[in-house]
Design an enzyme around this catalytic site. Structure first.
Site, PDB file in Angstrom:
ATOM      1  N   ASP A 169       0.852  -1.195   0.000  1.00 43.24           N
ATOM      2  CA  ASP A 169       0.000   0.000   0.000  1.00 43.24           C
ATOM      3  C   ASP A 169       0.892   1.251   0.000  1.00 43.24           C
ATOM      4  O   ASP A 169       2.118   1.152   0.087  1.00 43.24           O
ATOM      5  CB  ASP A 169      -0.978  -0.021   1.192  1.00 43.24           C
ATOM      6  CG  ASP A 169      -0.281   0.017   2.552  1.00 43.24           C
ATOM      7  OD1 ASP A 169       0.598   0.882   2.755  1.00 43.24           O
ATOM      8  OD2 ASP A 169      -0.618  -0.806   3.424  1.00 43.24           O
ATOM      9  N   HIS A 190       8.629  -5.464  -1.143  1.00 41.32           N
ATOM     10  CA  HIS A 190       7.740  -6.390  -1.861  1.00 41.32           C
ATOM     11  C   HIS A 190       6.952  -5.699  -2.969  1.00 41.32           C
ATOM     12  O   HIS A 190       5.921  -6.206  -3.401  1.00 41.32           O
ATOM     13  CB  HIS A 190       6.783  -7.081  -0.881  1.00 41.32           C
ATOM     14  CG  HIS A 190       7.475  -8.055   0.033  1.00 41.32           C
ATOM     15  ND1 HIS A 190       6.917  -8.536   1.192  1.00 41.32           N
ATOM     16  CD2 HIS A 190       8.700  -8.641  -0.059  1.00 41.32           C
ATOM     17  CE1 HIS A 190       7.767  -9.383   1.774  1.00 41.32           C
ATOM     18  NE2 HIS A 190       8.850  -9.449   1.042  1.00 41.32           N
ATOM     19  N   THR A 226       4.517  -7.273  11.933  1.00 44.10           N
ATOM     20  CA  THR A 226       4.878  -8.297  10.957  1.00 44.10           C
ATOM     21  C   THR A 226       4.926  -9.653  11.646  1.00 44.10           C
ATOM     22  O   THR A 226       5.373  -9.763  12.792  1.00 44.10           O
ATOM     23  CB  THR A 226       6.180  -7.957  10.206  1.00 44.10           C
ATOM     24  OG1 THR A 226       6.502  -9.020   9.311  1.00 44.10           O
ATOM     25  CG2 THR A 226       7.343  -7.707  11.148  1.00 44.10           C
TER      26      THR A 226
END
Ligand code: NAD
Ligand code: ZN
Length: 232
Positions: A94, A109, A176
């Site tokens: 995002d 990523h 995470t």
């Protein structure tokens, strides 16, 4: 906290949860109703490109409906005010860190708002859908894919990330799960060079016992408090 000079922050899906962006492994083990293997691998894209494009089109469109939360904004304040080295490494695709003011930021990523042409290799800022196979602005080929690092693909900027980890004296992991490598191994790399390591998470994670310090709670509360300590 204030004695540290070189900070690496790793963020995961949990930092965006309070903004209303679904995390990866919900209680049902699905991501927005899909099995990971069906939407987040190169094999899935080869098998069913329309499904994968539609999945990421929906995630990209959703960004217009969400806003950075107190945790993103606190990291933006840290970035603006921190006089020492800082690198914010996010596993998130995002754009909430950017919108929260973070500048010293790497998307390891990939990013929803980027499209990657598999014909000519160029990347383009992308706001709209990809499922109708729009032409690449550079070469015209209709072979744009989401600029997302799928399972089995190499994360971006690993050289810069490992360099920063090799010099840091404070490593902070936020939201995470510690199940996706190589990010899950960053705490070990930081420990090897003697960094202090802190985990902020709603619950204990798979990597919790590798950190010197753990703080349990929502990122929207914990991150602003930690940033206050660092800037005090
Ligand atoms: P994950 O979904 O595997 O784990 C999320 C973690 O966040 C969990 O440990 C959970 O306990 C924690 N968490 C949930 N709500 C929280 C809150 N309010 N405050 C603090 N912690 C909270 O996420 P991951 O470790 O980032 O790995 C998932 C992969 O999925 C990444 O590689 C990423 O690329 C991708 N992904 C990205 C997004 C995004 O861009 N926002 C969303 C889903 C998945
Ligand atoms: Zn092209």
């Amino acid at each position: 906290m204030g004695s540290h000079r070189r900070i690496v922050v790793l963020t995961g899906a949990g930092i965006s949860a309070e903004s209303g962006v679904a995390t990866f492994r919900g209680p049902d083990g699905l991501w927005e109703g899909h099995r990971v293997e069906d939407v987040a691998t190169p094999e899935a894209f080869a098998r069913n490109p329309a499904l994968v494009q539609a999945f990421y089109d929906a995630r990209r469109a959703r960004l217009a409906e969400v806003a950075p939360n107190a945790a993103h904004l606190a990291l933006g304040r840290l970035d603006a005010a921190w006089p020492g080295e800082l690198l914010i490494v996010t596993q998130n695709v995002d754009d909430l860190h950017e919108r929260g003011g973070a500048r010293r930021l790497l998307h390891m990523h990939g990013e929803l708002k980027s499209a990657w042409c598999t014909a000519c290799g160029t990347r383009h800022r992308w706001e709209g859908p990809l499922r109708h196979n729009p032409p690449c602005p550079a070469c015209g080929a209709q072979r744009l894919r989401p600029d997302i690092v799928w399972f089995g693909e190499m994360p971006y900027a690993m050289d810069r990330i490992l360099h920063a980890l090799g010099q840091c004296d404070l490593f902070i992991a936020i939201g995470t799960s510690g199940q996706v490598y190589p990010a899950a191994g960053f705490v070990e790399t930081a420990r090897e060079v003697g960094a202090h390591t802190v985990e902020l998470n709603l619950d204990r994670s798979a990597m919790s016992n590798r950190f010197h310090e753990r703080r349990l709670g929502p990122a929207g509360t914990l991150v602003p408090a930690l940033v206050e300590e660092l800037l005090a």
